[in-house]
Enzyme design. Structure first.
Site, short mmCIF file in Angstrom:
data_model
loop_
_atom_site.label_atom_id
_atom_site.label_comp_id
_atom_site.label_asym_id
_atom_site.label_seq_id
_atom_site.Cartn_x
_atom_site.Cartn_y
_atom_site.Cartn_z
N ARG A 1 -2.88 -3.63 -17.78
CA ARG A 1 -4.13 -2.86 -17.72
C ARG A 1 -3.92 -1.71 -16.75
O ARG A 1 -3.88 -1.89 -15.55
CB ARG A 1 -5.27 -3.74 -17.19
CG ARG A 1 -5.45 -5.04 -17.90
CD ARG A 1 -5.88 -4.84 -19.32
NE ARG A 1 -7.19 -4.29 -19.41
CZ ARG A 1 -8.16 -4.76 -20.20
NH1 ARG A 1 -7.94 -5.82 -20.95
NH2 ARG A 1 -9.32 -4.18 -20.26
N LYS B 1 -3.24 -1.05 -24.73
CA LYS B 1 -3.73 -1.25 -26.10
C LYS B 1 -2.52 -1.28 -27.04
O LYS B 1 -1.71 -2.19 -26.93
CB LYS B 1 -4.75 -0.16 -26.45
CG LYS B 1 -5.99 -0.23 -25.53
CD LYS B 1 -7.08 0.70 -25.99
CE LYS B 1 -8.34 0.54 -25.16
NZ LYS B 1 -8.43 1.49 -24.04
N ASP C 1 -7.42 12.05 -25.56
CA ASP C 1 -7.44 10.68 -25.05
C ASP C 1 -6.84 9.79 -26.13
O ASP C 1 -7.49 9.49 -27.14
CB ASP C 1 -8.88 10.26 -24.73
CG ASP C 1 -8.97 8.83 -24.22
OD1 ASP C 1 -7.98 8.08 -24.37
OD2 ASP C 1 -10.03 8.45 -23.69
N GLU D 1 -0.45 4.94 -0.56
CA GLU D 1 -1.21 6.15 -0.92
C GLU D 1 -0.31 7.38 -0.90
O GLU D 1 0.53 7.53 0.00
CB GLU D 1 -2.38 6.32 0.05
CG GLU D 1 -3.52 5.38 -0.30
CD GLU D 1 -4.64 5.37 0.71
OE1 GLU D 1 -4.66 6.24 1.60
OE2 GLU D 1 -5.51 4.47 0.60
N THR E 1 -4.67 4.73 -21.85
CA THR E 1 -4.51 3.44 -21.20
C THR E 1 -3.14 2.92 -21.61
O THR E 1 -2.51 3.43 -22.54
CB THR E 1 -5.59 2.44 -21.66
OG1 THR E 1 -5.67 2.45 -23.08
CG2 THR E 1 -6.95 2.79 -21.08
N TYR F 1 0.86 -1.19 0.00
CA TYR F 1 0.00 0.00 0.00
C TYR F 1 0.89 1.24 0.00
O TYR F 1 1.89 1.28 0.70
CB TYR F 1 -0.91 0.03 1.24
CG TYR F 1 -2.36 -0.14 0.85
CD1 TYR F 1 -2.99 0.81 0.06
CD2 TYR F 1 -3.09 -1.26 1.25
CE1 TYR F 1 -4.31 0.65 -0.32
CE2 TYR F 1 -4.40 -1.42 0.87
CZ TYR F 1 -5.02 -0.46 0.08
OH TYR F 1 -6.31 -0.62 -0.31
N1 DSN Z 1 -13.31 -0.82 -24.22
C1 DSN Z 1 -12.18 -0.20 -24.88
C2 DSN Z 1 -12.14 -0.58 -26.32
O1 DSN Z 1 -12.36 -1.74 -26.61
O2 DSN Z 1 -11.84 0.25 -27.17
C3 DSN Z 1 -12.15 1.26 -24.69
O3 DSN Z 1 -12.20 1.54 -23.34
#
Ligand code: DSN
Length: 415
Positions: A232, A226, A197, A53, A223, A51
């Site tokens: 994640r 991807k 984004d 914080e 994110t 932890y």
């Molecule tokens: N759910 C994601 C996607 O598949 O593009 C975006 O957050």
């Protein structure tokens, strides 16, 4: 995973089943990828025990001598790679990251403008079922009915009329490049902040095959799992002027303790993303998407906007006389994993839309190239044609499996 096998054979088996599925199928969901073994090891490490914080040097728990160093490495790598003043690597994922930005930079009830979900935007860009469309006053722009590209006249007129606090760029099903310079021009004209984004295209930006938002956006969210190919998680990147507000919004505003195992894996991801190999991978993602689009077009598929400039392709299956869901189910039986999706101006409902969304990051991570994309396009055509004929689909799945075994996926065993 010997210990997991002993302790919980049920979960062990399901993980192994998923592993086999990931090895033996062509995964075309554009937001998915194969994280490297190093990223998986950091994600599965003992850091999950901690932890912490707060932020490096400013924690609410003692015992942070190693965690502070790990988070600092991740922050410094993010700043260097994306050429930004400040990085927060703690958001649990993309949705909390976007929420933190609005929380930091807009009052409840202030206007935000984003791309609508049916036109390729994300839920957290102010869509009405999302908290972001309830707490803030959301107005949504769309794509042009003919070209399926962002209609900048519409965005400018909307911005002048609505005077938003934040204009959001980025989406989940937009197959073209984001013109951050143009958005920034509009944001400046109306005194709005620009949020980019880049969750879907972060890896392409790092690889130099997509415009860079850093000179234009006040804040960038992404994110990390991807095209960036990490764990994640998410990051918020911003100019110094917004750093304190962003940090306060993430913690203590929205989150508690950061997920330190994820932070370490993000650091590893950013190291991998700074290599020439990663640049080659990013270039190949786009080449592969273009090759796959070319094959699909030649086979009579209708593509939203007529093709792609990035990693994803949005197919309107209407010309094939199959609805998105049926098409995706047939493809899954043929070993090709896609997701059904709305297309702009879709007459059908989101749960059963007309389109299919596909992308090339995962297959590119396996080392597949243009020749394999043409083969995949051929199989997709056959599978959609044979929807309902399970024997024909199983035959394609066998051929798919054979090809997949020739391209070992990062992080997964070879069969
Ligand atoms: N759910 C994601 C996607 O598949 O593009 C975006 O957050």
């Amino acid at each position: 995973m010997d210990e997991l096998k002993r302790t919980d054979p049920e979960i062990f088996k399901l993980i192994k089943d998923e592993e086999r599925y990931e090895i033996d199928s062509i995964r075309l969901i554009p937001s998915e990828n194969y994280a490297s073994k190093a990223v998986l090891e950091a994600t599965g490490s003992i850091l999950t025990n901690k932890y912490s914080e707060g932020y490096p040097g400013r924690r609410y728990y003692e015992g942070q001598r190693y965690i502070d160093q790990i988070e600092t490495v991740a922050i410094e790598r993010a700043k260097a790679l994306f050429k930004v003043d400040h990085a927060n690597v703690q958001p649990y994922s993309g949705s909390p990251a976007n929420l933190a930005v609005y929380f930091a930079l807009a009052e409840p009830g202030n206007t935000i403008i984003g791309l609508s979900v049916p036109h390729g935007g994300h839920l957290t860009h102010g869509w009405n079922v999302s908290v972001t469309g309830k707490v803030w006053r959301s107005v949504q722009y769309g794509v042009d009915r003919e070209t399926h590209r962002i209609d900048f006249d519409l965005v400018r007129d909307m911005a002048k009329k609505e005077r938003p606090k934040i204009i959001i760029t980025g989406g989940t099903a937009y197959p073209r490049l984001w013109d951050f310079a143009k958005f920034s021009e509009i944001a400046k004209e109306v005194g709005a902040l620009l949020l980019a984004d880049i969750s879907h295209v972060a890896g392409l930006i790092v690889g130099g095959v997509h415009p860079d938002p850093a000179p234009y956006a006040d804040v960038i969210t992404t994110t990390t799992h991807k095209t960036l190919r990490g764990p994640r998680g998410a990051m918020i990147l911003c100019r110094n002027a917004h750093a304190d507000a962003i940090d306060r919004a993430v913690f203590p505003g929205l989150q508690g303790g950061p997920h330190n195992h994820t932070t370490a894996a993000i650091a590893v991801t950013l190291k991998e993303a700074a290599t020439p190999d990663f640049k080659r991978y990013a270039v190949q993602i786009v080449r592969n998407a273009k090759a796959l689009a070319e094959e699909l077009l030649a086979r009579g598929f209708q593509l939203v906007s007529g093709g792609t400039d990035n990693h994803l392709i949005l197919i309107d299956l209407t010309s094939k006389k199959v609805i998105g869901r049926k098409g995706a189910q047939a493809l899954d039986k043929a070993g090709i994993v896609t997701n059904y999706n709305t297309v702009p101006y879709d007459p059908r409902r989101p749960f059963s839309p007309s389109g299919l969304r596909i992308g090339t990051p995962a297959v590119t991570s396996r080392g597949m190239g243009e020749a394999e994309m043409h083969q995949i396009g051929k199989w997709m055509d056959e599978a959609v044609e044979k929807a309902g004929d399970d024997a024909a689909l199983a035959k394609i799945a066998g051929e798919v499996r054979e090809m997949c075994r020739k391209f070992p996926a990062p992080g997964l065993p070879t069969l």
